[in-house]
Write a protein that holds these residues in place. Sequence first.
Motif, PDB file in Angstrom:
ATOM      1  N   GLU A 151       0.830  -1.203   0.000  1.00 19.83           N
ATOM      2  CA  GLU A 151       0.000   0.000   0.000  1.00 19.83           C
ATOM      3  C   GLU A 151       0.863   1.251   0.000  1.00 19.83           C
ATOM      4  N   ASP A 152       1.867   1.220   0.864  1.00 24.93           N
ATOM      5  CA  ASP A 152       2.776   2.361   0.931  1.00 24.93           C
ATOM      6  C   ASP A 152       3.517   2.507  -0.388  1.00 24.93           C
ATOM      7  N   PHE A 153       3.844   1.348  -0.879  1.00 23.89           N
ATOM      8  CA  PHE A 153       4.617   1.328  -2.110  1.00 23.89           C
ATOM      9  C   PHE A 153       3.847   1.996  -3.257  1.00 23.89           C
ATOM     10  N   LEU A 154       2.581   1.649  -3.325  1.00 22.96           N
ATOM     11  CA  LEU A 154       1.715   2.217  -4.369  1.00 22.96           C
ATOM     12  C   LEU A 154       1.634   3.734  -4.196  1.00 22.96           C
ATOM     13  N   ASP A 155       1.481   4.125  -2.933  1.00 30.36           N
ATOM     14  CA  ASP A 155       1.413   5.528  -2.594  1.00 30.36           C
ATOM     15  C   ASP A 155       2.624   6.275  -3.095  1.00 30.36           C
ATOM     16  N   GLN A 156       3.772   5.685  -2.814  1.00 30.37           N
ATOM     17  CA  GLN A 156       5.031   6.290  -3.196  1.00 30.37           C
ATOM     18  C   GLN A 156       5.161   6.395  -4.707  1.00 30.37           C
ATOM     19  N   LEU A 157       4.760   5.326  -5.314  1.00 28.94           N
ATOM     20  CA  LEU A 157       4.845   5.260  -6.767  1.00 28.94           C
ATOM     21  C   LEU A 157       4.047   6.392  -7.383  1.00 28.94           C
ATOM     22  N   GLN A 158       2.857   6.618  -6.832  1.00 28.83           N
ATOM     23  CA  GLN A 158       2.000   7.642  -7.401  1.00 28.83           C
ATOM     24  C   GLN A 158       2.538   9.043  -7.141  1.00 28.83           C
TER      25      GLN A 158
ATOM     26  N   GLU B 277       1.799  -0.759 -10.851  1.00 27.93           N
ATOM     27  CA  GLU B 277       0.607  -0.146 -10.294  1.00 27.93           C
ATOM     28  C   GLU B 277      -0.597  -1.066 -10.463  1.00 27.93           C
ATOM     29  N   ALA B 278      -0.724  -1.609 -11.660  1.00 28.73           N
ATOM     30  CA  ALA B 278      -1.871  -2.468 -11.941  1.00 28.73           C
ATOM     31  C   ALA B 278      -1.867  -3.700 -11.045  1.00 28.73           C
ATOM     32  N   MET B 279      -0.693  -4.267 -10.872  1.00 26.48           N
ATOM     33  CA  MET B 279      -0.622  -5.473 -10.046  1.00 26.48           C
ATOM     34  C   MET B 279      -1.024  -5.181  -8.615  1.00 26.48           C
ATOM     35  N   ILE B 280      -0.494  -4.057  -8.090  1.00 26.74           N
ATOM     36  CA  ILE B 280      -0.819  -3.736  -6.701  1.00 26.74           C
ATOM     37  C   ILE B 280      -2.304  -3.415  -6.573  1.00 26.74           C
ATOM     38  N   GLN B 281      -2.823  -2.726  -7.569  1.00 30.16           N
ATOM     39  CA  GLN B 281      -4.237  -2.370  -7.496  1.00 30.16           C
ATOM     40  C   GLN B 281      -5.144  -3.593  -7.602  1.00 30.16           C
ATOM     41  N   SER B 282      -4.616  -4.661  -8.159  1.00 26.58           N
ATOM     42  CA  SER B 282      -5.432  -5.875  -8.252  1.00 26.58           C
ATOM     43  C   SER B 282      -5.366  -6.719  -6.984  1.00 26.58           C
ATOM     44  N   MET B 283      -4.567  -6.267  -6.026  1.00 24.64           N
ATOM     45  CA  MET B 283      -4.513  -7.012  -4.768  1.00 24.64           C
ATOM     46  C   MET B 283      -5.617  -6.533  -3.828  1.00 24.64           C
ATOM     47  N   THR B 284      -6.043  -7.390  -2.956  1.00 26.32           N
ATOM     48  CA  THR B 284      -6.987  -6.954  -1.927  1.00 26.32           C
ATOM     49  C   THR B 284      -6.203  -6.189  -0.873  1.00 26.32           C
ATOM     50  N   PRO B 285      -6.889  -5.345  -0.082  1.00 18.78           N
ATOM     51  CA  PRO B 285      -6.164  -4.604   0.966  1.00 18.78           C
ATOM     52  C   PRO B 285      -5.386  -5.554   1.882  1.00 18.78           C
ATOM     53  N   GLN B 286      -6.016  -6.671   2.157  1.00 18.51           N
ATOM     54  CA  GLN B 286      -5.378  -7.664   3.013  1.00 18.51           C
ATOM     55  C   GLN B 286      -4.030  -8.112   2.425  1.00 18.51           C
ATOM     56  N   GLU B 287      -4.086  -8.385   1.124  1.00 16.86           N
ATOM     57  CA  GLU B 287      -2.870  -8.853   0.444  1.00 16.86           C
ATOM     58  C   GLU B 287      -1.791  -7.782   0.417  1.00 16.86           C
ATOM     59  N   ARG B 288      -2.232  -6.543   0.265  1.00 16.31           N
ATOM     60  CA  ARG B 288      -1.255  -5.459   0.196  1.00 16.31           C
ATOM     61  C   ARG B 288      -0.531  -5.304   1.519  1.00 16.31           C
ATOM     62  N   ARG B 289      -1.282  -5.494   2.576  1.00 15.73           N
ATOM     63  CA  ARG B 289      -0.665  -5.312   3.889  1.00 15.73           C
ATOM     64  C   ARG B 289       0.158  -6.532   4.289  1.00 15.73           C
ATOM     65  N   HIS B 290      -0.303  -7.687   3.856  1.00 15.31           N
ATOM     66  CA  HIS B 290       0.423  -8.912   4.230  1.00 15.31           C
ATOM     67  C   HIS B 290       0.730  -9.744   2.998  1.00 15.31           C
ATOM     68  N   PRO B 291       1.713  -9.335   2.265  1.00 13.74           N
ATOM     69  CA  PRO B 291       2.012 -10.017   0.997  1.00 13.74           C
ATOM     70  C   PRO B 291       2.309 -11.509   1.175  1.00 13.74           C
ATOM     71  N   GLU B 292       2.668 -11.889   2.388  1.00 20.18           N
ATOM     72  CA  GLU B 292       3.011 -13.299   2.587  1.00 20.18           C
ATOM     73  C   GLU B 292       1.804 -14.223   2.382  1.00 20.18           C
ATOM     74  N   ILE B 293       0.585 -13.687   2.442  1.00 19.87           N
ATOM     75  CA  ILE B 293      -0.580 -14.571   2.252  1.00 19.87           C
ATOM     76  C   ILE B 293      -0.872 -14.837   0.778  1.00 19.87           C
ATOM     77  N   ILE B 294      -0.135 -14.183  -0.097  1.00 17.38           N
ATOM     78  CA  ILE B 294      -0.418 -14.371  -1.526  1.00 17.38           C
ATOM     79  C   ILE B 294       0.050 -15.756  -1.966  1.00 17.38           C
ATOM     80  N   ASN B 295      -0.908 -16.629  -2.175  1.00 20.36           N
ATOM     81  CA  ASN B 295      -0.571 -17.993  -2.602  1.00 20.36           C
ATOM     82  C   ASN B 295      -0.861 -18.163  -4.093  1.00 20.36           C
ATOM     83  N   GLY B 296      -0.728 -19.369  -4.540  1.00 21.14           N
ATOM     84  CA  GLY B 296      -0.878 -19.665  -5.964  1.00 21.14           C
ATOM     85  C   GLY B 296      -2.153 -19.121  -6.584  1.00 21.14           C
TER      86      GLY B 296
END
Lengths: 308, 451
Positions: free
Chosen positions: B332-339, B377-396
Amino acid sequence: MGFLNKLKEGLTKTRQGFVEKVSGVLSFNKAIDEELFEELEETLIQADVGINTSLKLVETLRTRVKERKLKDASELKEVMKEEISKILTGDKEKNNLLLEKGKTNVILVVGVNGVGKTTTIGKLAYLLIKEKYKVLLAAGDTFRAAAIDQLVIWGQRVGVEVIRNQEGSDPGAVVFDACKAAVSRREDVLIIDTAGRLHNKTNLMEELRKVARIIRRELPEANVEVLLVLDATTGQNAISQARTFREVVDVTGICLTKLDGTAKGGVIIGIRDELKIPIKLIGIGEGMDDLRDFQADDFVKALFNEEE
Amino acid sequence: MAVFSSLAEKLQETFKKLKNKGKLTEKDVTEAMREIRVALLEADVSFKVVKDFIAKVKERAVGQEVLESLTPGQHVVKIVHEELTALMGSSQSKIIISPKPPTVVMLVGLQGAGKTTSGGKLAHYLKKQGRQPLLVAGDVYRPAAVKQLQVLGEQLGIPVFSLGTELSPVEIAKKSMEQAAAKGNDFVIIDTAGRLHINEELMEELKNIKTAVKPHEILLVVDAMTGQDAVNVAESFNNELGIDGVILTKLDGDTRGGAALSVKAVTGRPIKFVGMGEKLDALEPFYPDRMASRILGMGDVLTLIEKAQANFDAKKAKEMEEKMRKAEFTFEDFLDQLQQFKKMGSFQDLISMIPGIGSNKKLKDLQVDEKEFIKIEAMIQSMTPQERRHPEIINGSRKQRIASGSGTKVQDLNKLIKQFTETKKLLKQFSGSAMMKKGKKGKLPFKFPFM
């Protein structure tokens, strides 16, 4: 009109903008002093010679003045001529187009947009036909609208065939076809047009690298001249262009166009000095036969308006 | 230009000697002006223009109070920049629209300057604004010039008026006006043959076209790479014909474009558009201040600071620093920074503005594909807020979803996550270290995964 006279005419503007100013600086019975050198430096810079080369030239003049104990400014003119001639001549053996009868010769013409590549090719074909070469053209500019048509019209004018493909097609394919055709038809010279590209566009420069690779692969025995076309009205960016093109393809010579249109033909000196790439052809007018082999001595003579 | 060490560096050298604060002395200014002069000449600004300019700046600069936050050198540069911008025209100027249509625009210039292409681009630009332009093929001399314009017209869906190459351009221009009136075109753009400014015959022809159609705008098309001759070109076209504005082409090259300044200075006419690329939509309005920075060719510290201040929300930056320090950095922060980063302008521009980096050849040549930004940007925006905050839950299966949601591949996503994790690790190592406290010279305070 004699050769030298035509050259003189083509260089009228440069002469007025450059040499006459130099003469102005150097002829008023002036003493040779710091002010004079500064004026000279200004004049050189104004003629697009470029800062580095201008400084260098003036530095050389300073040394010569000391060596030869020159007193009057007018004596410096001769020295200046000598030095310019020296820069322009460089390594004499490499100053002609790489052409050999009985062999396939390829001239790959490259440059940024709008310098006059296609027109140069038309005129060059005309020049070579007069010298009894068999010439084939390849329309490698598949990008710019109607560039192929422009080359085809030139082909008709001078009576040579043009290998071409559709607009938007892969230039590599056209070059491949042209290489094959050049061999099977036993042509002496294959001149390849390419799309104008600004030298800082990496993808376009890569495309050019590929074209050069195809030529080397298909015609390993051929003489390959890579001719960089530069516009004489370009300023210091010309040096940047030459440098980058040289990094991508092995530029073996320069063709300087539109010299008749500029009062600043001095760029030719800067280019030769900074890059050490020989200038092989110059364009001094709009006519078919206004593309000339570049001869440093004649050039300097014409520039300083000497009699034939 | 790579050969010459950048102006910023040279100036730094010069000003090492000048540590005194307070007022700018004549000596300070003279030293600085020598470098500025070289910089301007290297950028192909006309010699005469440079001379006048330097004299003017000198007069203004001597005796000025040096701003608290700047060194004397930076202060001189600031003055030079301001003066340059002022000289270039302090605001944007637009194309004049005739109250009684059609508005007639005539393009003139030297051979190879880019008239035909600019004509196409201008027509496209106008069409996007809801106008109905008509392109007129008035270059009957260059082989296939008419065809070139026709092809452009076809690509853009804009009508092209041509009568082949037999009739005189004056006739063609006249007839085109009739057609525009009949078909209701509100803009007529007349392409003309390129000519050397010394060619009287062709210049005469331009005058005749001018008399025949009375254009509202005569735009001089100038190659940004033109050298010292730019002054003569501009002067003779202006004297002979009277120009209303300038289109500066091929500015997407690496030229510093000093011609812009020369042309403006001798004609007093504004630069209205710049050509920024081969594509037909690459015609942009002209920004005097950007051009000033470019001509100076400096890692423009001032602009960077200004830009950063304007766009980078100070409070947010503070929060970010906190987070980075604690390595709580999330997508989330990352996206913010990017923008935020994107708001500051093109990445390449930014890099060139950072002192110490602008002159680093390797970094300068670093090709940053700005499309990468969009992808990330597109990839991050396609994540759920949960995923953005805890990328470790992103599974297959989540990866599948994110990739297809953002139109990217799972591999791209994997790369992003991997690099993100690594950056985070790095941050942990660095947290509290010098780098975080004060962005070390030459380093970005944060690191993007693809850098």
